[in-house]
Scaffold this motif. Sequence first.
Motif, PDB file in Angstrom:
ATOM      1  N   ALA A  65      56.394  10.796 -96.701  1.00  0.00           N
ATOM      2  CA  ALA A  65      56.273  11.249 -98.127  1.00  0.00           C
ATOM      3  C   ALA A  65      56.487   9.980 -98.908  1.00  0.00           C
ATOM      4  N   GLU A  66      57.571   9.323 -98.589  1.00  0.00           N
ATOM      5  CA  GLU A  66      57.720   8.110 -99.350  1.00  0.00           C
ATOM      6  C   GLU A  66      56.647   7.113 -99.458  1.00  0.00           C
ATOM      7  N   HIS A  67      55.955   7.043 -98.269  1.00  0.00           N
ATOM      8  CA  HIS A  67      55.054   6.163 -98.236  1.00  0.00           C
ATOM      9  C   HIS A  67      53.671   6.491 -99.193  1.00  0.00           C
ATOM     10  N   LEU A  68      53.611   7.869 -99.219  1.00  0.00           N
ATOM     11  CA  LEU A  68      52.412   8.419 -99.742  1.00  0.00           C
ATOM     12  C   LEU A  68      52.688   8.619-101.218  1.00  0.00           C
ATOM     13  N   LEU A  69      53.767   8.850-101.548  1.00  0.00           N
ATOM     14  CA  LEU A  69      54.367   9.084-103.077  1.00  0.00           C
ATOM     15  C   LEU A  69      54.268   7.398-103.774  1.00  0.00           C
ATOM     16  N   CYS A  70      54.941   6.534-103.028  1.00  0.00           N
ATOM     17  CA  CYS A  70      54.829   5.086-103.421  1.00  0.00           C
ATOM     18  C   CYS A  70      53.530   4.681-103.593  1.00  0.00           C
ATOM     19  N   ALA A  71      52.406   5.078-103.084  1.00  0.00           N
ATOM     20  CA  ALA A  71      51.156   4.809-103.156  1.00  0.00           C
ATOM     21  C   ALA A  71      50.431   5.532-104.198  1.00  0.00           C
ATOM     22  N   GLY A  72      51.075   6.204-104.844  1.00  0.00           N
ATOM     23  CA  GLY A  72      50.578   7.146-106.066  1.00  0.00           C
ATOM     24  C   GLY A  72      50.186   8.657-105.767  1.00  0.00           C
ATOM     25  N   MET A  73      50.166   9.133-104.469  1.00  0.00           N
ATOM     26  CA  MET A  73      49.698  10.396-104.066  1.00  0.00           C
ATOM     27  C   MET A  73      50.652  11.351-104.573  1.00  0.00           C
ATOM     28  N   ASN A  74      50.419  12.571-104.680  1.00  0.00           N
ATOM     29  CA  ASN A  74      51.084  13.894-104.835  1.00  0.00           C
ATOM     30  C   ASN A  74      51.228  14.460-103.501  1.00  0.00           C
ATOM     31  N   VAL A  75      52.356  14.697-103.004  1.00  0.00           N
ATOM     32  CA  VAL A  75      52.753  15.323-101.835  1.00  0.00           C
ATOM     33  C   VAL A  75      53.484  16.679-101.884  1.00  0.00           C
ATOM     34  N   ILE A  76      53.056  17.607-100.948  1.00  0.00           N
ATOM     35  CA  ILE A  76      53.619  18.782-100.637  1.00  0.00           C
ATOM     36  C   ILE A  76      54.567  18.636 -99.311  1.00  0.00           C
ATOM     37  N   LEU A  77      55.697  19.173 -99.367  1.00  0.00           N
ATOM     38  CA  LEU A  77      56.240  19.110 -97.962  1.00  0.00           C
ATOM     39  C   LEU A  77      56.505  20.559 -97.811  1.00  0.00           C
ATOM     40  N   ASP A  78      55.670  21.042 -96.848  1.00  0.00           N
ATOM     41  CA  ASP A  78      55.662  22.452 -96.461  1.00  0.00           C
ATOM     42  C   ASP A  78      56.766  22.508 -95.292  1.00  0.00           C
ATOM     43  N   ALA A  79      58.003  22.970 -95.798  1.00  0.00           N
ATOM     44  CA  ALA A  79      59.070  23.078 -94.997  1.00  0.00           C
ATOM     45  C   ALA A  79      60.071  24.010 -95.566  1.00  0.00           C
ATOM     46  N   ALA A  80      60.896  24.521 -94.725  1.00  0.00           N
ATOM     47  CA  ALA A  80      61.869  25.574 -95.361  1.00  0.00           C
ATOM     48  C   ALA A  80      62.799  25.058 -96.261  1.00  0.00           C
TER      49      ALA A  80
END
Length: 175
Positions: A65-80
């Motif tokens: 998620a950190e790599h994606l967020l820092c690249a400007g992407m929205n991220v959904i973490l599908d976890a409990a």
Amino acid sequence: LSGSGKTWLSTRLVPALPALRLRSDRERRRMFGLDETEDSESGIGTGIYDPEADREVYGRLLASAEHLLCAGMNVILDAAFLDVEYRRLARQLAERCRVRCVMINAVADEQTLVRRIERRKASGDASEADVEVLRHQVATRDPLETDELAMTVTVDTADDIEAAALAARIRGLRD
């Protein structure tokens, strides 16, 4: 909780936000070299679900998620995210990446949760959660903390949900 509709909901939010989704069930199976529907033969807190495996799974999710967020992407973490410490780590990650963290609290009544878990077990989903796991989660989950409530959208997944309207609520908390 298992059966609350996290994956169902995140599937609909991916195009509505738009975002990329990282799913803990799939990451856990990949980490242990298991196929999507292969039974790990693990019990609650053992095997691929022991505390060390949990730390590694959440660590991998957050690193990706950190790599994606820092690249400007929205991220959904599908976890409990039933453990407050993992939620805290996700919030700290968002702060490091200078993005807003929004938590979705997917809820449904117990009868709906049980029905979904039983249906999912028959469909061959990546999740291995059963009713025993659900009861364990209810008994051991950490409640949302006061500072988390302001960044949380609660969604009753037993109701009809319009993804575009939910995405607008999420954007409202982010802005």
